[in-house]
Design an enzyme around this catalytic site. Structure first.
Site, PDB file in Angstrom:
ATOM      1  N   CYS A 218     -10.862  -3.596  -3.422  1.00  0.00           N
ATOM      2  CA  CYS A 218      -9.937  -4.552  -4.042  1.00  0.00           C
ATOM      3  C   CYS A 218     -10.672  -5.795  -4.535  1.00  0.00           C
ATOM      4  O   CYS A 218     -10.299  -6.390  -5.552  1.00  0.00           O
ATOM      5  CB  CYS A 218      -8.841  -4.949  -3.055  1.00  0.00           C
TER       6      CYS A 218
ATOM      7  N   GLU B 132      -2.955  -4.935  -3.215  1.00  0.00           N
ATOM      8  CA  GLU B 132      -3.387  -5.853  -4.267  1.00  0.00           C
ATOM      9  C   GLU B 132      -3.374  -5.166  -5.636  1.00  0.00           C
ATOM     10  O   GLU B 132      -2.951  -5.749  -6.641  1.00  0.00           O
ATOM     11  CB  GLU B 132      -4.807  -6.363  -3.968  1.00  0.00           C
TER      12      GLU B 132
ATOM     13  N   HIS C 107      -3.734   0.511  -3.081  1.00  0.00           N
ATOM     14  CA  HIS C 107      -3.795  -0.662  -2.220  1.00  0.00           C
ATOM     15  C   HIS C 107      -2.795  -1.708  -2.694  1.00  0.00           C
ATOM     16  O   HIS C 107      -2.429  -1.765  -3.876  1.00  0.00           O
ATOM     17  CB  HIS C 107      -5.205  -1.235  -2.218  1.00  0.00           C
TER      18      HIS C 107
ATOM     19  N   CYS D 187     -10.121  -5.569   0.946  1.00  0.00           N
ATOM     20  CA  CYS D 187     -11.213  -4.625   1.166  1.00  0.00           C
ATOM     21  C   CYS D 187     -12.207  -4.719   0.010  1.00  0.00           C
ATOM     22  O   CYS D 187     -11.943  -5.350  -1.024  1.00  0.00           O
ATOM     23  CB  CYS D 187     -10.673  -3.205   1.294  1.00  0.00           C
TER      24      CYS D 187
ATOM     25  N   GLU E  30       0.235   5.222   0.619  1.00  0.00           N
ATOM     26  CA  GLU E  30      -0.760   6.194   1.068  1.00  0.00           C
ATOM     27  C   GLU E  30      -0.445   7.611   0.608  1.00  0.00           C
ATOM     28  O   GLU E  30       0.720   7.992   0.442  1.00  0.00           O
ATOM     29  CB  GLU E  30      -0.860   6.178   2.599  1.00  0.00           C
TER      30      GLU E  30
ATOM     31  N   ASN F  97       0.830  -1.200   0.000  1.00  0.00           N
ATOM     32  CA  ASN F  97       0.000   0.000   0.000  1.00  0.00           C
ATOM     33  C   ASN F  97       0.869   1.257   0.000  1.00  0.00           C
ATOM     34  O   ASN F  97       1.916   1.315   0.652  1.00  0.00           O
ATOM     35  CB  ASN F  97      -0.976   0.001   1.179  1.00  0.00           C
TER      36      ASN F  97
END
Length: 211
Positions: A109, A72, A70, A106, A61, A59
């Site tokens: 994703c 993935e 993210h 999430c 940010e 990830n």
């Protein structure tokens, strides 16, 4: 045999021990490269493509969080950039102070991954090294994916089952026959995906070119 063991056995029939081990190791390594100055939640993900190539991502940010990448998505983006668009499996891992749980993908994703394989095997990695197994269609049932638009390849096991599940899910929503819905749900719950695939081919509109 309970569902957890059935799921584990099924995924291990698709992946070798070496593939699982590599995915686990790479997901944990990827978390070390995460940029998470705001959440301090470091996520790592690794993917295996049908071609046998591995990619990892973490990830990244941003201050607004709206444009955070993210883990993935980061890993899949690398694969797609290399021309590898067929995913065979994914592993995900997360760590932060006091965190002692498995991490799952999430919602964002899950939708993203369904574009590549709605039946994607997922390995959840705990910091202790313990593993938990899942499949994307469980995290995102009745998903809208390329299976709803066009299917051109049913050769590998995951693609066949993903197609069958997509067709069966859609058909169950539209069909009014309770016995038919019950039968398909039983095949799904008992992980009898070969039977499900053959039933879909035989009884539900099926073409190699389109869903």
């Amino acid at each position: 045999m309970n569902t957890t063991n059935q799921r584990k056995e099924f995924i291990e029939s698709i992946l070798t021990k070496q593939e699982i081990s590599t995915l686990v190791k790479m997901s944990m390594e990827a978390a070390n490269t995460a940029r998470a100055p705001y959440s301090n939640f470091f996520v790592g993900s690794s993917i295996l493509t049908d071609a046998g190539d591995y990619y990892m991502g973490a990830n990244v940010e941003t201050m607004t969080m709206n444009y955070t990448i993210h883990a993935e998505v980061c890993a899949v983006g690398k694969a797609v950039h290399d021309g590898k668009k067929k995913l065979k499996a994914l592993a995900c891992y997360a760590t932060t102070k006091g965190y002692d749980y498995f991490i799952t993908c999430c919602g964002e994703c899950r939708n993203f991954l369904a574009n590549y394989n709605s039946f994607l095997p997922i390995i959840y990695v705990h910091k202790s090294g313990a593993l938990m197994y899942g499949l994307l269609h469980e995290l995102l049932p009745y998903s809208y994916s390329p299976s709803d638009l066009a299917i051109t390849n049913h050769e590998d096991k995951a693609a066949r089952y993903g197609f069958a599940l997509a067709k069966a899910n859609k058909w169950m929503l539209e069909d009014t026959c309770w016995e038919s819905r019950k039968f398909l749900k039983e095949l799904m719950s008992e992980w009898k995906f070969e039977e499900l695939y053959e039933h879909v081919k035989k009884n539900i509109e099926f073409t190699e070119e389109g869903a």
